[in-house]
Scaffold this active site. Structure first.
Site, PDB file in Angstrom:
ATOM      1  N   SER A   1       0.709  -1.085   0.047  1.00  7.20           N
ATOM      2  CA  SER A   1      -0.031  -0.094  -0.181  1.00  7.20           C
ATOM      3  C   SER A   1       0.843   1.103  -0.041  1.00  7.20           C
ATOM      4  CB  SER A   1      -0.808   0.034   1.159  1.00  7.20           C
ATOM      5  OG  SER A   1      -0.088  -0.001   2.318  1.00  7.20           O
TER       6      SER A   1
ATOM      7  N   GLU B   1       5.725   5.828  10.182  1.00  6.63           N
ATOM      8  CA  GLU B   1       5.985   6.590   9.032  1.00  6.63           C
ATOM      9  C   GLU B   1       6.759   7.974   9.406  1.00  6.63           C
ATOM     10  OE1 GLU B   1       3.476   7.154   5.754  1.00  6.63           O
ATOM     11  OE2 GLU B   1       3.719   4.928   5.730  1.00  6.63           O
TER      12      GLU B   1
ATOM     13  N   CYS C   1       2.445  -6.424  10.220  1.00  7.33           N
ATOM     14  CA  CYS C   1       2.324  -5.215   9.402  1.00  7.33           C
ATOM     15  C   CYS C   1       3.608  -4.712   9.089  1.00  7.33           C
ATOM     16  CB  CYS C   1       1.616  -4.077  10.421  1.00  7.33           C
ATOM     17  SG  CYS C   1       1.467  -2.501   9.582  1.00  7.33           S
TER      18      CYS C   1
ATOM     19  N   HIS D   1       4.971  -2.301   8.826  1.00 13.42           N
ATOM     20  CA  HIS D   1       5.744  -0.935   9.288  1.00 13.42           C
ATOM     21  C   HIS D   1       6.559  -1.291  10.792  1.00 13.42           C
ATOM     22  CE1 HIS D   1       3.589   1.323   6.407  1.00 13.42           C
ATOM     23  NE2 HIS D   1       3.747   2.648   6.874  1.00 13.42           N
TER      24      HIS D   1
HETATM   25  N1  DGL Z   1       1.076  -2.345   4.445  1.00 16.67           N
HETATM   26  C1  DGL Z   1       0.039  -2.129   5.493  1.00 16.67           C
HETATM   27  C2  DGL Z   1       0.040  -3.465   6.171  1.00 16.67           C
HETATM   28  O1  DGL Z   1       1.055  -4.319   6.412  1.00 16.67           O
HETATM   29  C3  DGL Z   1       0.175  -1.053   6.543  1.00 16.67           C
HETATM   30  C4  DGL Z   1      -0.134   0.384   5.895  1.00 16.67           C
HETATM   31  C5  DGL Z   1      -1.331   0.495   5.585  1.00 16.67           C
HETATM   32  O2  DGL Z   1      -2.555   0.430   6.323  1.00 16.67           O
HETATM   33  O3  DGL Z   1      -1.842   0.474   4.432  1.00 16.67           O
HETATM   34  O4  DGL Z   1      -1.034  -4.094   6.840  1.00 16.67           O
END
Ligand code: DGL
Length: 274
Positions: free
Chosen positions: A15, A157, A191, A193
């Site tokens: 994303s 972030e 996740c 992040h």
């Molecule tokens: N890339 C998303 C995840 O790993 C985290 C960021 C988002 O909510 O888009 O779930």
């Protein structure tokens, strides 16, 4: 897998910039491969959206990578892996599509001695229950705890990964688990992040907790599958990386460098329209 052009690039989709942690692991595991990474920064975050919307976004975004002739797709985004993997496989069959949920669950089951496994992720990932199912499928007697930790996405972030504020936020999210008499012994970072908060998460969780990040296990699952299909690029070749974003090259470079762990400038990123 059907016959695959071993010289074609591997597509990596997220994303936003968080999936660069997965790209980094893939590049370490497969340094001779070519990677095209797409961050759908125009529609970030996925983690607060409904499964239907995430599925639609993921299928649309992946189309762009498929049109660039990729030989496999790695869905680095946990939220998209959790809710859109089947839709992606159906939409782009016979393209091999790899997610991060199964490798993460596999690693957590291997790391936990007691079978008490905690998962932290976005709201959509936790709501969809994919990690819970993947863990229980491998270890039916496991006790899985799962909790959305959306503020950790924002902190990561912002690059706010040390100090009192992120420490208190982490303590607020994990506190009751840590003080439970049957505390988990494994914390699965569900996740993209969260790995860059790994040091602080480990500090708050304490030495009794194993931290598991799916990036490395995902990269090794991709290597094994490509090798089995005879689709791995010649290991003597030099690899490459191409970065695409649907919005904000400057922010992508500024925030993304923390996830990639190396310098990035806006000129390294191509802006695309999905
Ligand atoms: N890339 C998303 C995840 O790993 C985290 C960021 C988002 O909510 O888009 O779930």
């Amino acid at each position: 897998m059907t016959t695959i052009d071993a010289d074609a690039p591997i597509g990596v989709f997220d994303s936003g910039v968080g999936g660069l942690t997965v790209l980094r692991a893939l590049e370490a595991e497969l340094p001779f491969e070519q990677f095209v990474y797409l961050g759908d920064t125009a529609r970030l975050p996925y983690g607060t959206k409904s499964a239907t919307t995430v599925e639609r976004y993921a299928v649309q975004a992946a189309r762009l990578l498929v049109e660039r002739g990729i030989k496999a797709l790695v869905v680095a985004c946990n939220t998209a892996s959790a809710v859109a993997l089947d839709a992606l496989r159906t939409a782009y069959r016979p393209l091999p599509v790899f997610g991060v949920v199964d490798p993460g669950a596999e690693a957590a089951c291997a790391a936990s001695a007691t079978g008490r496994i905690a998962v932290i992720a976005t709201e959509s990932t936790v709501r969809g229950g994919a990690y819970q199912r993947a863990i229980l499928a491998r270890r039916p007697a496991a006790r899985v705890l799962a909790r959305p930790c959306p503020l950790l996405v924002t902190l990561a972030e912002e690059g706010w990964v040390q100090g009192e504020v992120p420490e208190r936020v982490i303590a607020a999210y994990l506190g009751d688990w840590l003080h439970d008499h049957i505390a988990p012994d494994c914390l699965l970072l569900g996740c993209t992040h969260f790995p860059i908060l790994g040091e602080l998460l480990g500090h708050v969780a304490g030495p009794g907790m194993r931290l598991v990040d799916s990036a490395v296990t995902t990269a090794s699952a991709v290597r094994i599958a490509l090798a089995a299909a005879g689709a791995m690029r010649d290991a003597a070749r030099v690899g490459s990386r191409y970065l695409l974003a649907s919005d904000g090259r400057e922010r992508f470079a500024r925030v993304g460098r923390h996830f990639l762990g190396e310098p990035l400038v806006p000129g390294d990123v191509e802006l695309v329209d999905l």
